[in-house]
Structures are given as structure tokens and as C-alpha cells.
Design a protein around this motif. Structure first.
Motif, PDB file in Angstrom:
ATOM      1  N   PHE A 689     -26.935  31.130  30.663  1.00 49.73           N
ATOM      2  CA  PHE A 689     -27.808  31.783  29.784  1.00 49.73           C
ATOM      3  C   PHE A 689     -27.269  32.165  28.650  1.00 49.73           C
ATOM      4  N   ALA A 690     -26.626  32.975  28.140  1.00 49.95           N
ATOM      5  CA  ALA A 690     -25.795  33.709  27.698  1.00 49.95           C
ATOM      6  C   ALA A 690     -24.959  32.395  26.667  1.00 49.95           C
ATOM      7  N   ARG A 691     -24.481  31.927  27.397  1.00 52.27           N
ATOM      8  CA  ARG A 691     -23.735  30.913  26.761  1.00 52.27           C
ATOM      9  C   ARG A 691     -24.359  29.908  25.829  1.00 52.27           C
ATOM     10  N   ALA A 692     -26.053  29.302  25.939  1.00 56.56           N
ATOM     11  CA  ALA A 692     -26.643  29.032  25.599  1.00 56.56           C
ATOM     12  C   ALA A 692     -27.306  29.438  24.756  1.00 56.56           C
ATOM     13  N   ALA A 698     -28.551  32.489  19.180  1.00 59.83           N
ATOM     14  CA  ALA A 698     -30.251  32.060  18.992  1.00 59.83           C
ATOM     15  C   ALA A 698     -30.474  33.894  19.426  1.00 59.83           C
ATOM     16  N   GLY A 699     -29.776  34.825  19.997  1.00 61.98           N
ATOM     17  CA  GLY A 699     -29.991  36.375  19.824  1.00 61.98           C
ATOM     18  C   GLY A 699     -30.195  37.150  19.317  1.00 61.98           C
ATOM     19  N   ARG A 700     -30.788  37.032  17.887  1.00 61.01           N
ATOM     20  CA  ARG A 700     -31.864  37.416  17.469  1.00 61.01           C
ATOM     21  C   ARG A 700     -33.275  37.616  17.521  1.00 61.01           C
ATOM     22  N   ALA A 701     -33.498  36.199  18.255  1.00 64.59           N
ATOM     23  CA  ALA A 701     -34.731  35.449  18.898  1.00 64.59           C
ATOM     24  C   ALA A 701     -35.350  35.901  19.743  1.00 64.59           C
ATOM     25  N   VAL A 702     -33.762  36.061  21.330  1.00 63.25           N
ATOM     26  CA  VAL A 702     -34.489  36.743  22.279  1.00 63.25           C
ATOM     27  C   VAL A 702     -34.228  38.042  22.542  1.00 63.25           C
ATOM     28  N   ASN A 703     -33.646  38.884  21.173  1.00 63.27           N
ATOM     29  CA  ASN A 703     -33.584  39.913  21.167  1.00 63.27           C
ATOM     30  C   ASN A 703     -35.187  40.765  20.892  1.00 63.27           C
ATOM     31  N   HIS A 762     -20.622  38.529  24.787  1.00 64.05           N
ATOM     32  CA  HIS A 762     -21.638  38.587  24.778  1.00 64.05           C
ATOM     33  C   HIS A 762     -22.728  40.060  23.689  1.00 64.05           C
ATOM     34  N   PHE A 763     -22.176  41.054  24.909  1.00 65.13           N
ATOM     35  CA  PHE A 763     -23.173  41.899  24.313  1.00 65.13           C
ATOM     36  C   PHE A 763     -22.313  42.947  23.771  1.00 65.13           C
TER      37      PHE A 763
END
Length: 997
Positions: A689-692, A698-703, A762-763
């Protein structure tokens, strides 16, 4: 009624004669404590630390001594046998029986009173010895006897076994340190007892009650057998075998409490004990004497004893060899003098001058005699404590030694007069040779030599009928040998089933008859721990293994268990029951077993889980667990295993419950993936999931979605996880940053591949950027894989091992060219690094690239200390608290980190906190939040909150940093070692920021 007319105990009671459903109903109605007759609990308590196994009827955990007395009353009404159990570490089989087991260790742990003037205290039977002495610390007093299991043995168990330990050199056995006992008989008779003067005896008799009748019968028994007791009881410091009939003699004050000490739950149930305390000796010094062999060392004991050491222990070179093989106490082993056997002589006193004088006087007296030795003189308490661990680690060190046959207890604590010890050891060694048990890898000999007590584990063959028959013949011959020396079969661990049937060889027929009469006085119905000591089972009955043991040893394993010959059954059988996993205090210096530390439940200890796995394999075909891999009892016990891997190092037998859990879960859910908890998929497939998310930027949107008030709650529910704060994705992954930046630096030291694990990548890429800056400043050229790879950690921890193996295989193949050229792989996240150093090899032990990966994977501190000669880290003048990740503690080690931090000028306190409680996916899984928080609140969070504002909190593990971030109300954040050091480098455009993700 004359003593000769007393009835002998009746035969043992079959389980079928007890109405179990009605018994359970009555117990639950009348006992406030926990009543457990489920299959899982019965399996968990099926054995102790001995060679024996008997599945109990059920287990009761009383909340108070009165609650325990009520449980006894219910058992009496239903005719149920009883067994009172403490820490469950007994080595002679006395803590396993087909009975109702009373486990006092969870609730009955109070000190009810302390009288410093009289030097006594009253305790409940479940209190652990170390905890008792910690609570007494302010009084300047302590309880004297201290077995090697002092960190987890209970006072009730010590009373049952008449325990001793190294300190018995000064203070004697438990029987010498008991003022009074409160006991209840199976028939309900309850009283306090101790030494009894003639006046007190007359007052008791006048009552005419059941207690009076017992005392009258005891006096008659004593009078009839007094001369035989004086004649047959060995006059040695460590006579533990048999009942303490000698305590009834007039010269011992008709001490009924002393009589009952060491009776192994076969006579009474102990509800409370009044203990006699001794002053703490504030100063200690340790002298280690080296001799050419263990018998010669024993010969020197009589020359040392007049100097009154507080402890006098012996160890041989074979024990040292086993500890070196298992990497136990390496620093302490380096302190030993020259020789192949050693006496550890400890002196105690009020002042440093006193103990130094005692030690030098002893050495002066030995000089020029046949007992002169090579000497190591230790007067640093820390070094002394380390070396003392060499002796205390004996049981674990001699069990499951790689490349050696399995060893077992049975003849592990015989005792003779100290003056005869050398000759006894020579004869015992000859007996080993005669039976084929001796070789270069044969049994080690060690123990409490100042009192003539010898510990050993012998490579009995308890797997075949012939081997069991040979074991029996050896035990009989060894018993005759000790009797010839006027010794005791047991000098510490009791008789139980190992030696019960042999007692006639030591005491003679008349005294054994007296034992039976004593049993009839207290327990005429033979309901108290039947089959132990009196009318005992045979020493080759009820064996945990034995010639008929035939476990269902699975063949389609994911892990290959290379340390156990590829056998899951052998792995599950690793536990020797010593109970080190039952940790009760955070200052123990160990990580295992976090869930036990906060629940106090036997099934949540490493030992309890190992017992369940052993029973799951159903090697006896009569066990309570019959569902194999589908067992819900095993699944439920493993559910609270944090997979911290602490037991892999802290357990003296190196039980690796994290690996066993992963293997079990893989088979438990095989062919039925719909039964898996949803969290297995959401947490296990996190890297994908993190790779996707990273690929789509899309990190900002997911956050934003995952931290919106309503949506975050819905997201955690949908994912099947606890309602916790979801970690934020970084705006730019580490790999994206590095791809734009590219390698830099001189590369004077060579090239190292930085592993971009999921959590760093990723984090928390700040840790990775900091590492790059630090390594390039140190002269390394840094590279990263040119494609997205994963170690498979999250699939391993959730037991999705088929996927994990495919992912790991792909990764190893991608790294193979770098590894084959000798390149190092740098891991920043301890849990992922540990996969490369341990799990991968245990899955693919025959793969040479996997072996290279294991050997060439390094931590940041290892790279900068072991592989960067002459490197000096940037100067960091700071104080730090270090929360060492569990997997670093268990697999990677922290010595290099300590060295690097010291070189950087960081004053670091390593927290004795164990697991942070998040443990990767564990703390997020449904139903784990309270345990997760409780683990963190034991030490970690209180210490972080109390630290000065300028103190840095070091936490290399992403889980640890996340736990601190979410749960610490003081606003502290954990930092990676790379971030701390890189922040002291000269500022550049690539200087890494250090915010929490």
C-alpha cells in the motif's frame, strides 16, 4: 491410637472419580479468584521444569489466602486432588499432577507485615523473592536463601521445595529461615505452626480440636522414630531429600513449620509464612580461584570454608564452554583466571576493608599449600554481578547447546559433606563414563560447593525405551553412590517424582515407613499432590518425552528451524521451564516477555506458549489439545505475543516464540484466508500500500483523509485495527529524494548499500537522509537499490509466510551482485535489519546469498565502529535516553551503539524498559491497545516524561518512535541515531531536518 496403627495413604484417585462439571460450578460460585478448567490452561500447566508431564484437572488463581482456603474446601467436598504451585520451576516433577492446581503467583503477592526489630515479615505465598527483597530494601533486611531463579521463584514454592541457593552458605536453607507457617489441610483444619515449647504443646492439647490430634500424633511419631532419625539423617548442610522429621526432635524445638517446609504440597497448603530476615551486607568482594580440574577445585573447599565466605560456588570448564558456545556472559567469562575449573568465593561484610581483609587472609592461607590457585580478584560490583551470572546461568547454559546432545535434569542436585566432595565428583564422573554419558562434550559439573551440592544436566536418552531403561539404571546406581558417601539425593530441588522411589536407599525402610505415617497424619485420603515423595510414581513414569512420545512433527514448514534439526517438535521442546520469561520487575535487563509483564498470565509467558505448542503436537495422544495447527487455544495464547524476539536472546534455551508464532499462524489460516483478522491484511500488506501511495505521490491526500476526525475513525474500523493515530506518509520518499540527489562523497572507505525499508522510506525519510549525510562525511559512498524491494517483515509478523518468502527471494536475488562482491548492506530500521540477520537465514539456511546477506548486513553503529577504522563521529554534547528496539536487543546487539555514542560525547542511559508495546503491527491490532499502552507505561513513558527538557530520546525503531509520539503527553519525540549525529555535522543543502513524520 498407636503410630503403627495409622492408616497408610489410600491409592491415587483417577480423574474419572471427580465430577468435574460440578466441581467447576462450585469453585466458580464460591471462589473469588479465577477458575480455569479450559483445555488451553490445562495444557499450559501440564509440566514444570522437570522431565515429567501430567495434565491437571484445572487451575485456580486465588485472589487472597482465604480464597485459596475456600478452594481447598471445595476440592475436599468433591474429593479432588490438590497441588499448590509457585513459580512452576521445580526440577523433580513435584509441580505437575492430575489435580486442581492452585497458582498463587498472580494475586497473592502481598507483604502483610514487617517487624524490623524482630527481623521478621509475614508474606503471602505468591510473592516473588526478588520483589520481596526489593520491598524490604529500605529496612536494611532481606530474606536470606536465594536460588538461581530468584527473579521469578515465589516464596510458596521455595517453602515447598526447601530452597537454598548460593547464599545458603551464609543463611542456610528455607527451613532455617522460617518462623511460622499458616497452613490448611485437605480436611479443612487450619492453623499457624512453628517451634512448640512444652507449655505451648500442652495448651494446644487442651483444645482437643483437630490441630491437637495432629500434634499428638506427630509427637508419637517423633518418639517412635527419634533414634532412627538421628541415625539415618545425613549430617550435611544440604540434606533436602525426605520430610524434615528431624525438625520434630527436641533439640529442634518440635518445629512443625520446619517439618512442613520441603513437603512439596504433599501434606498441607501454605496460606501465609512468617519469615526470618537477615541484615543486608552492603559490601561484597569476589575471588575466583582457578584449578586444573573440578575435583581438585572441590578438594580445596575445606581449606576455604574456615574463612567464612558468604557464598562458595564451583564451576567447571564445560559449563564455561557451553556459555561461550551460546554467547552468554562474554564479558564475565573474560574475567576468569587460568584453569579448567573454578571456585567463586564471595565475602560479605559491613565495610570494604572487612571483605578485602577476609579475601586476602584466605589467599594467604592457601599460598604454598596443595590448594593454591590462579587468582582473579574482583572488587567492582558490576564486574562481580556479571561473573555471578556465569554461575546462575548454569541450567540454561547446559540445555540445548548447539552441536551437543540434549541434556536433562534428574540427578541435578545431589549433595555430600564438603570434605568428601572431591572424591564424590571423581566417582560420579566414573559413573558417567560407565553409562556412556561422559565425553569431551559430556555433562558439566557445578554448584554450591561450599555445602557439597552438585548441579549437572546429563545427556540421558529420554526418547527411546532403551534410553529410558538406561536412565533408570543410572539413577539407581547414582543413588547408591550418594548413600555410600552419606549424602542426600537432593541438595536443593526436592524429591518429587525424580527421587521419591529411591528414598529407601538413602533412609532405610523404617524412615520411609515413617514418611508414609506422616502423610497419613496430614493427608490420610492422599489428596495432596499424590504420587510424589510418598507412594510415589516411578522415576520413569509420566515422562514428558519417553519411548512412547510420538509427536506429529509437521514437514511442510516455512521456517526451516536450522538450530533444531529442521524439526518444529524439537523447537517447541526447547523450553526447559526455568521461567526466566516470568519477569516481575523492569530492572531485570531483559525484554521478554512483554505481555506476561503486564498480565501476569502463565499462558502469556514464553514458557506457557511453548507448553501449548508442545501439547498441540499431541505426542502422548492423551493431551487436551487435539486440533493441531487449527487449535484456537494456541492461537489465543499467541495473540498477545508481541513477536518482540526478546526470548530469542533472553531465554536461556533460546526459545524463539516470534518465529513459532509466525509459523503457527501460517498453518492455522492455511486454506481459509477468510478467517484471518482484517488487520493481518491491512498491516501485513502495508509495504504494498505504501509503495502505491508513493508511486502516485498521494501521501498528502492519504494523510488528510486518515486524520480527518470522522474519517480516521471509519478508516481504523474498516481496517480492523485499534482506533489509534495513523502514521503520516512523508511528502517525498527517501528513494525519491535519493534518485534526484544521487550518490556523493569521496567513497574513500568504499560503497555501502543503504536499505530503504518501508518505514524509513515512506514515513520517516529524515532518518535516511541523515544517515546518507553522516556516511558520506565518514568517507563512504552510499547507494540504494534501483527498484522497490522489501524484506517481508510485515508478512512474516502476520504469519503470511508464503508471500514473505516470495518477496524475500526477490530481494535477495536483486541484492546478490552487491553481496557477492563483498558489499555491505546498511539497515536503519532494526526490525527489518533483523530479518536480514536472522529470519531470512532461518527460512533459507542453504542459500549462500542469504548467508551473505546475514553476514554482510550491518547497523549504522556497526558500520561506523567496526568497519570504519579511525573514524571519529561529530561531537554531540548531550544527554540521551536510549529506547533500544526489541529486535536490536535480541538479534543485532547494542554494544556498537554504546561505543559510538560514547565517542560522540553523548551521555546515554539505556532504558531498562523492554518492549515499547507497539511492536510493529501488534499495538494496532484489535484488542491489543490496553496491553500495548501498559507495556509503554511500565518504564518507557514515565522515564521519558520525567527527563530534563534538553534530554534527547533515542529510538531507532519506527514503532518505538510512533509509540512515544502518540502516547507521551509531554510532547517528546524520539530520534534516530543517524539524526542525532548528523545534526552535529556542518550545515549543507542536504543537511537533514529532524521532525517527527
Amino acid at each position: 491410637m498407636a503410630v503403627a496403627d495409622l492408616p497408610a495413604p489410600v491409592a491415587r484417585i483417577p480423574e474419572s472419580d471427580v465430577d468435574i462439571p460440578e466441581l467447576v460450578a462450585a469453585l466458580r460460585e464460591r471462589v473469588e479468584g479465577e477458575v480455569r478448567f479450559d483445555r488451553g490452561t490445562r495444557a499450559t500447566y501440564s509440566t514444570d521444569a522437570s522431565n515429567f508431564r501430567q495434565v491437571p484437572l484445572g487451575v485456580v488463581l486465588p485472589r487472597t489466602p482465604e480464597d485459596g482456603a475456600e478452594a481447598v474446601a471445595v476440592a475436599r467436598e468433591f474429593g479432588a486432588p490438590l497441588l499448590s504451585r509457585g513459580g512452576g520451576t521445580s526440577l523433580a516433577g513435584q509441580c505437575t499432577n492430575t489435580a486442581v492446581v492452585l497458582d498463587w503467583s498472580k494475586y497473592c503477592t502481598a507483604i502483610e507485615s514487617v517487624d524490623t526489630h524482630a527481623r521478621t515479615c509475614v508474606v503471602q505465598p505468591g510473592i516473588v523473592l526478588d520483589e520481596l527483597n526489593r520491598r524490604l530494601a529500605d529496612t536494611g533486611l532481606r530474606y536470606g536463601p536465594e536460588p538461581a531463579t530468584h527473579m521469578n521463584c515465589t516464596l510458596g514454592g521455595m517453602i515447598g521445595n526447601n530452597s537454598c541457593g548460593a547464599t545458603a552458605q551464609r543463611t542456610g536453607k528455607v527451613v532455617d529461615n522460617i518462623a511460622r507457617l499458616e497452613v490448611v489441610l485437605h480436611d479443612g483444619t487450619r492453623f499457624w505452626c512453628g517451634e512448640t515449647s512444652d507449655e505451648e504443646y500442652a495448651a494446644i492439647e487442651r483444645h482437643g480440636d483437630p490441630r491437637a490430634a495432629i500434634y499428638r500424633q506427630l509427637r508419637r511419631l517423633r518418639d517412635e522414630y527419634a533414634d532412627e532419625i538421628r541415625r539415618r539423617y545425613p549430617d550435611i548442610p544440604r540434606r533436602v531429600s525426605g520430610y524434615n522429621l528431624d525438625s520434630l526432635l527436641p533439640e529442634h524445638g518440635f518445629d512443625v513449620a520446619g517439618l512442613l517446609v520441603g513437603s512439596e504440597s504433599t501434606l498441607v497448603t501454605v496460606l501465609r509464612a512468617e519469615l526470618e530476615l537477615v541484615p543486608v551486607l552492603p559490601e561484597r568482594t569476589l575471588v575466583v580461584l582457578g584449578y586444573p580440574d573440578i575435583a581438585t577445585a572441590a578438594d580445596a573447599v575445606p581449606a576455604v570454608l574456615p574463612h567464612e565466605p558468604v557464598a562458595l560456588e564451583g564451576v567447571d570448564s564445560k559449563l564455561i564452554r557451553d556459555e561461550r558456545i551460546k554467547h552468554l556472559n562474554p564479558k564475565a567469562l573474560g574475567e576468569l583466571p587460568e584453569g579448567h575449573a573454578f571456585l567463586m568465593v564471595q565475602f560479605g561484610g559491613r565495610t570494604r576493608d572487612d571483605v578485602q581483609r577476609q579475601a586476602h587472609d584466605m589467599l594467604d592461607a592457601l599460598r604454598g599449600t596443595g590448594h593454591e590457585a590462579d587468582v582473579s580478584f574482583l572488587d567492582d560490583p558490576a564486574r562481580e554481578a556479571e561473573l555471578w551470572q556465569v554461575r546462575e546461568a548454569g541450567l540454561g547454559a547446559t540445555a540445548h547447546v548447539p552441536g551437543r546432545p540434549d541434556t536433562f535434569e534428574g540427578w541435578e542436585d545431589s549433595a555430600v559433606a564438603p570434605g568428601k566432595l572431591g572424591d564424590y565428583l571423581r566417582r560420579l564422573s566414573a559413573l558417567y563414563r560407565e553409562f556412556g554419558y561422559a565425553s569431551d562434550t559430556g555433562p558439566s559439573l557445578y554448584g554450591h560447593f561450599g555445602q557439597g551440592c552438585v548441579h549437572t544436566r546429563i545427556p540421558f536418552d529420554l526418547y527411546t525405551a532403551d534410553g529410558v531403561a538406561t536412565y533408570r539404571r543410572f539413577m539407581e546406581r547414582a543413588a547408591d553412590l550418594v548413600a555410600e558417601f552419606g549424602g542426600s539425593f537432593s541438595g536443593e530441588h526436592g524429591d518429587g517424582q525424580s527421587r521419591g522411589e529411591l528414598l529407601g536407599r538413602m533412609f532405610g525402610t523404617d524412615i520411609v515407613t515413617a514418611f508414609g505415617r506422616l502423610k497419613a497424619i496430614f493427608d490420610p485420603g492422599n489428596r495432596m499432590n499424590p504420587g510424589k515423595v510418598v507412594a510415589p510414581y516411578g522415576l520413569d513414569e509420566n515422562l514428558r518425552l519417553g519411548g512412547h512420545w510420538s509427536p506429529a512433527d509437521p514437514q511442510n514448514l516455512h521456517f526451516r528451524f536450522p538450530h533444531d534439526g529442521g524439526s518444529f517438535a524439537e523447537a517447541a521442546n526447547r523450553c526447559v521451564g526455568v521461567g526466566r520469561c516470568r519477569q516481575h520487575h523492569p530492572s531485570s535487563g531483559q525484554v521478554m516477555c512483554p505481555s506476561y509483564q503486564v498480565t501476569g498470565e502463565e499462558e502469556h509467558s514464553t514458557r506457557g506458549r511453548a507448553r501449548l505448542l508442545f501439547e498441540m503436537l499431541d505426542g502422548h495422544r492423551d493431551g487436551p489439545l487435539t486440533d493441531g495447527w487449527r487449535s484456537t487455544e494456541v492461537r489465543d495464547a499467541l495473540d498477545l505475543c508481541l513477536a518482540c524476539k526478546g526470548c530469542k536472546t533472553d531465554c536461556p534455551a533460546n526459545v524463539d516464540m516470534a518465529t513459532y508464532k509466525a509459523e503457527f499462524l501460517a498453518h492455522h489460516y492455511a486454506g481459509r484466508p477468510w478467517r484471518r483478522p482484517r488487520s493481518d491484511y491491512t498491516m501485513g500488506w502495508l509495504p504494498a500500500f505504501a509503495r502505491a501511495v508513493g508511486r502516485l505521490h498521494a501521501g498528502r491526500a492519504v494523510n488528510a483523509l486518515s486524520h480527518a476526525p470522522v474519517l480516521s475513525h471509519l478508516a481504523t474500523r474498516a481496517a480492523g485495527v485499534e482506533d489509534r493515530e495513523i502514521p503520516r506518509f512523508a511528502g517525498q520518499t527517501l528513494r525519491q529524494w535519493f534518485a534526484r540527489r544521487g550518490p556523493a562523497g569521496t567513497g574513500a572507505r568504499g560503497t555501502v548499500l543503504l536499505w530503504p525499508d518501508t518505514f524509513t522510506n515512506h514515513f520517516h525519510p529524515a532518518a535516511g537522509r541523515a544517515a546518507v549525510a553522516l556516511l558520506e562525511d565518514a568517507g563512504w559512498r552510499v547507494t540504494m537499490p534501483d527498484r522497490a524491494l522489501c524484506c517481508g517483515l510485515t508478512w512474516i509478523s502476520t504469519g503470511q509466510l508464503g508471500v514473505a518468502k516470495r518477496i524475500l527471494t526477490r530481494t535477495v536475488r536483486a541484492l546478490a551482485p552487491h553481496l557477492r562482491s563483498g558489499g555491505l548492506v546498511l539497515g536503519l530500521e532494526p526490525s527489518c535489519t533483523a530479518v536480514f540477520r536472522a529470519d531470512a537465514f532461518e527460512m533459507f539456511p542453504g542459500d549462500h546469498d542469504v548467508r551473505r546477506l546475514r553476514d554482510q548486513t550491518v547497523t549504522l553503529a556497526e558500520l561506523l565502529t567496526r568497519h570504519s577504522p579511525g573514524y571519529r563521529p561529530p561531537r554531540v554534547e548531550a544527554n540521551a535516553l536510549a529506547q533500544v528496539h526489541c529486535h536490536q536487543h535480541a538479534v543485532l546487539g547494542w554494544d556498537a551503539d554504546r561505543e559510538l555514542l560514547g565517542a560522540a560525547g553523548v551521555d546515554t542511559e539505556r532504558l531498562d524498559s523492554g518492549c515499547c508495546g507497539l511492536a510493529g503491527n501488534f499495538g494496532f491490532e484489535r484488542g491489543h491497545l490496553e496491553v500495548s499502552k501498559a507495556c509503554a507505561e511500565r518504564v518507557l513513558l514515565p522515564r521519558v516524561r520525567s527527563a530534563d527538557a534538553g534530554t534527547v530520546v533515542l529510538a531507532d525503531g519506527f514503532s518505538c518512535r510512533t509509540q512515544i509520539h502518540e502516547l507521551d503527553s509531554g510532547g517528546r519525540e524520539g530520534r534516530h541515531l543517524a539524526e542525532l549525529l548528523a545534526a552535529a555535522l556542518p550545515t549543507t543543502d542536504d543537511a537533514p531536518p529532524t521532525p517527527h513524520p
